[in-house]
Write an enzyme that holds these catalytic residues in place. Structure first.
Site, PDB file in Angstrom:
ATOM      1  N   ASP A   9       0.866  -1.185   0.000  1.00 16.92           N
ATOM      2  CA  ASP A   9       0.000   0.000   0.000  1.00 16.92           C
ATOM      3  C   ASP A   9       0.895   1.225   0.000  1.00 16.92           C
ATOM      4  O   ASP A   9       1.914   1.251   0.701  1.00 16.92           O
ATOM      5  CB  ASP A   9      -0.909   0.006   1.227  1.00 16.92           C
ATOM      6  CG  ASP A   9      -2.088   0.970   1.082  1.00 16.92           C
ATOM      7  OD1 ASP A   9      -1.837   2.184   0.863  1.00 16.92           O
ATOM      8  OD2 ASP A   9      -3.237   0.514   1.177  1.00 16.92           O
ATOM      9  N   ASP A  10       0.530   2.244  -0.783  1.00 16.73           N
ATOM     10  CA  ASP A  10       1.374   3.432  -0.855  1.00 16.73           C
ATOM     11  C   ASP A  10       1.226   4.343   0.357  1.00 16.73           C
ATOM     12  O   ASP A  10       2.080   5.206   0.585  1.00 16.73           O
ATOM     13  CB  ASP A  10       1.098   4.217  -2.140  1.00 16.73           C
ATOM     14  CG  ASP A  10      -0.342   4.683  -2.239  1.00 16.73           C
ATOM     15  OD1 ASP A  10      -1.226   3.964  -1.737  1.00 16.73           O
ATOM     16  OD2 ASP A  10      -0.590   5.751  -2.831  1.00 16.73           O
ATOM     17  N   ASP A  53      -3.000  -3.415  -2.437  1.00 16.12           N
ATOM     18  CA  ASP A  53      -3.899  -2.297  -2.716  1.00 16.12           C
ATOM     19  C   ASP A  53      -4.059  -2.128  -4.223  1.00 16.12           C
ATOM     20  O   ASP A  53      -3.106  -2.331  -4.991  1.00 16.12           O
ATOM     21  CB  ASP A  53      -3.338  -1.009  -2.105  1.00 16.12           C
ATOM     22  CG  ASP A  53      -4.348   0.127  -2.148  1.00 16.12           C
ATOM     23  OD1 ASP A  53      -5.474  -0.055  -1.642  1.00 16.12           O
ATOM     24  OD2 ASP A  53      -4.025   1.189  -2.719  1.00 16.12           O
ATOM     25  N   MET A  55      -4.689   0.687  -5.945  1.00 13.88           N
ATOM     26  CA  MET A  55      -4.064   1.902  -6.467  1.00 13.88           C
ATOM     27  C   MET A  55      -2.668   2.066  -5.883  1.00 13.88           C
ATOM     28  O   MET A  55      -2.500   2.266  -4.678  1.00 13.88           O
ATOM     29  CB  MET A  55      -4.920   3.117  -6.121  1.00 13.88           C
ATOM     30  CG  MET A  55      -6.351   3.030  -6.653  1.00 13.88           C
ATOM     31  SD  MET A  55      -6.431   2.828  -8.452  1.00 13.88           S
ATOM     32  CE  MET A  55      -5.732   4.400  -8.980  1.00 13.88           C
ATOM     33  N   ASP A 329       7.714 -69.921  -6.561  1.00 12.03           N
ATOM     34  CA  ASP A 329       8.570 -69.805  -7.731  1.00 12.03           C
ATOM     35  C   ASP A 329       7.957 -70.600  -8.885  1.00 12.03           C
ATOM     36  O   ASP A 329       7.519 -71.741  -8.700  1.00 12.03           O
ATOM     37  CB  ASP A 329       9.966 -70.345  -7.418  1.00 12.03           C
ATOM     38  CG  ASP A 329      10.948 -70.054  -8.536  1.00 12.03           C
ATOM     39  OD1 ASP A 329      11.555 -68.965  -8.507  1.00 12.03           O
ATOM     40  OD2 ASP A 329      11.093 -70.913  -9.434  1.00 12.03           O
ATOM     41  N   ASN A 337      10.803 -68.934 -21.728  1.00 14.74           N
ATOM     42  CA  ASN A 337      11.419 -67.812 -22.441  1.00 14.74           C
ATOM     43  C   ASN A 337      12.290 -68.300 -23.593  1.00 14.74           C
ATOM     44  O   ASN A 337      12.285 -67.712 -24.689  1.00 14.74           O
ATOM     45  CB  ASN A 337      12.261 -66.975 -21.479  1.00 14.74           C
ATOM     46  CG  ASN A 337      11.423 -66.042 -20.625  1.00 14.74           C
ATOM     47  OD1 ASN A 337      10.346 -65.602 -21.042  1.00 14.74           O
ATOM     48  ND2 ASN A 337      11.910 -65.732 -19.431  1.00 14.74           N
ATOM     49  N   ASP A 346       6.188 -63.178 -20.482  1.00 11.77           N
ATOM     50  CA  ASP A 346       5.421 -62.126 -19.799  1.00 11.77           C
ATOM     51  C   ASP A 346       3.945 -62.511 -19.681  1.00 11.77           C
ATOM     52  O   ASP A 346       3.303 -62.269 -18.654  1.00 11.77           O
ATOM     53  CB  ASP A 346       5.547 -60.799 -20.553  1.00 11.77           C
ATOM     54  CG  ASP A 346       6.924 -60.173 -20.397  1.00 11.77           C
ATOM     55  OD1 ASP A 346       7.701 -60.652 -19.532  1.00 11.77           O
ATOM     56  OD2 ASP A 346       7.233 -59.216 -21.132  1.00 11.77           O
ATOM     57  N   GLU A 372      10.486 -64.607 -11.695  1.00  8.00           N
ATOM     58  CA  GLU A 372       9.346 -65.522 -11.557  1.00  8.00           C
ATOM     59  C   GLU A 372       9.062 -65.846 -10.096  1.00  8.00           C
ATOM     60  O   GLU A 372       8.401 -66.833  -9.781  1.00  8.00           O
ATOM     61  CB  GLU A 372       9.612 -66.807 -12.339  1.00  8.00           C
ATOM     62  CG  GLU A 372      10.740 -67.661 -11.824  1.00  8.00           C
ATOM     63  CD  GLU A 372      12.098 -67.309 -12.412  1.00  8.00           C
ATOM     64  OE1 GLU A 372      12.952 -68.214 -12.500  1.00  8.00           O
ATOM     65  OE2 GLU A 372      12.317 -66.133 -12.785  1.00  8.00           O
TER      66      GLU A 372
END
Length: 458
Positions: A9-10, A53, A55, A329, A337, A346, A372
């Site tokens: 504020d000024d 403010d 202004m 397991d 695989n 997967d 696994e």
């Protein structure tokens, strides 16, 4: 200056008055007399809130607000613009610039402090969520979803449906959102049958004194609606009721009669803020979920499993109850695989995980420990029951072949080996896990596709 409130504020007398008001509520403050100084202090020191403010001698408060919002270092600081002007166009401009609140002089101390408490609560929640979300993003778990501007849902709750209908007629031309009229009871009981509104607009008087405030508190206390924005509608200025509503969890106070365009803009800002916090919550939730979830099978991962096993062991120490641990397991997984490729492997792991999960109770723990290998923990379980569960898991895996994707082979038959160990008071998580692993090795050495119980299981 972090943790302090910046007063801009000024006029020195205005800054002093605000400082005294804030000090009465134990808020520390610092001051700036012009916009340029305010911007520099905000950027360098990061106050917890700014009272600005309208202004100022060099830059208007609205322009200061725009610059604060454009700077990544200051855009999240709550800003309350204060002015003696009653110009509606300037109020709209302030809201468009990103002001969180707009207060008129002379300031009502009760309202001012309640607004500050409300904004600081919101700021602290958002700051914590932003910090957690940023951590998960840095770890590579999340991408931010920038879509916040789409239509939302607004629920209007008044003493009479005709009143809510008049509100909807006034607001609808300025809002893209779906606006529905709710009863107080319906707002609390229909949440399972319809999407929960992003924002509730609640009349302060719903037929009984204080009924609107009670509804605000009820909405905040319920899981379905606790994160929604809430605006309380007062028939006239009432600082005590307004302050109480803000402290109970309302995000905003609206006074009749509505200034439709300004009210609509305020509601949109609350919806956008609510969606930002929803997004942050999702990022935190999804990041946490990914951090403890195996991406292939959707089961918990090793990190989560070991932590959860520790908790189960501690609970058993206090309750005196036994628990079972199984190390599982997949037999001869390497040959799958090698013969059919890793995509087939997967697929086998995914199917296996699903069969194991479906064969357990919701309170049981199942996790993929790596490759696994899997872990199952049964809380509050004795050995005979644990053995039955282990046998059931073996049957669930081995009784039906698993289809393979594009392998040239329709399906493959797989089996598992299980090492079972029992824990209880005086047993550490590491000890019981080690015994289950040893039992698993014995099951593998003895021909696979079987359950072996640790010699010290009893």
């Amino acid at each position: 200056m972090t943790g302090k409130i910046l007063i801009v504020d000024d006029l020195a007398i205005n800054r002093i008055i605000l400082k005294v008001k804030l000090a009465s509520a134990c808020h520390e403050s610092v001051q700036a007399a012009d916009g340029a100084t305010a911007l520099a202090m905000a950027r360098d020191e990061r106050p917890k809130l700014i009272l600005l403010d309208m202004m100022l001698p060099d830059i208007s408060g609205i322009d200061v607000c725009r610059r604060l919002r454009a700077d990544p270092l200051t855009r999240d600081i709550p800003v309350v613009i204060i002015t003696a002007s009653s110009d509606r166009a300037r109020r709209l401009e302030a809201l468009e610039a990103g002001a969180d609140e707009f207060l008129s002089k002379p300031l009502n101390e009760v309202i001012l402090l309640a607004r500050i408490r409300s904004l600081l609560r919101t700021r602290e929640t958002e700051a914590e969520l932003r910090l957690r979300a940023a951590t998960w993003q840095e770890l590579g778990y999340q991408d931010a979803d920038p879509s916040l501007a789409g239509p939302g849902r607004i629920g209007l709750i008044a003493a009479e449906p005709v009143i809510a209908m008049s509100w909807r007629a006034a607001l609808a031309p300025y809002l893209p959102d779906q606006i529905e009229i709710l009863t107080p009871t319906g707002a609390l009981t229909d949440t399972n049958e319809r999407p929960v509104p992003d924002l509730y607009v609640v009349a302060a008087h719903l037929g009984a004194h204080g009924s609107g405030l009670r509804l605000v508190a009820d909405l905040r206390s319920r899981l379905a609606s606790r994160d929604a924005a809430i605006s309380l509608v007062l028939p006239e200025a009432d600082s005590e009721t307004a302050a109480m509503a803000l402290d109970l969890g309302a995000n905003d106070i609206l006074t009749l009669p509505f200034v439709a365009q300004e009210t609509a803009m305020r509601l949109r800002l609350h919806i956008q803020r609510k969606r930002r916090t929803d997004l942050l919550r999702r990022q935190v939730h999804d990041g946490m979920k990914l951090a403890v979830t195996d991406p292939l099978t959707g089961l918990h991962n090793r990190r989560y499993a070991l932590s959860h096993l520790e908790r189960i062991a501690k609970c058993a120490e206090g309750s005196g109850k036994a628990f079972a641990v199984m190390a599982l397991d997949l037999d001869r997984f390497k040959s799958i695989n090698d013969r059919f490729g890793h995509a087939a492997g997967d697929a086998v792991l995914e199917t296996l995980a699903g069969r194991l999960r479906d064969s357990l109770n919701p309170g049981d723990l199942i996790a993929r420990m790596g490759g696994e290998e899997f872990l199952v923990v049964l809380p509050d379980t004795l050995l005979p029951e644990a053995r039955q569960v282990a046998d059931r898991l073996c049957r669930a895996v081995g009784e039906k072949a698993i289809p393979l994707p594009a392998s040239g082979c329709e399906a493959v038959q797989v089996t598992i080996s299980v090492g079972l160990a029992m824990g209880g008071p005086g047993t550490t998580a590491q000890e019981i896990l080690s015994r289950a692993d040893s039992a698993l090795l014995a099951a593998k050495a003895d021909g696979r596709n079987q359950v072996t119980i640790s010699a010290t299981a009893a």
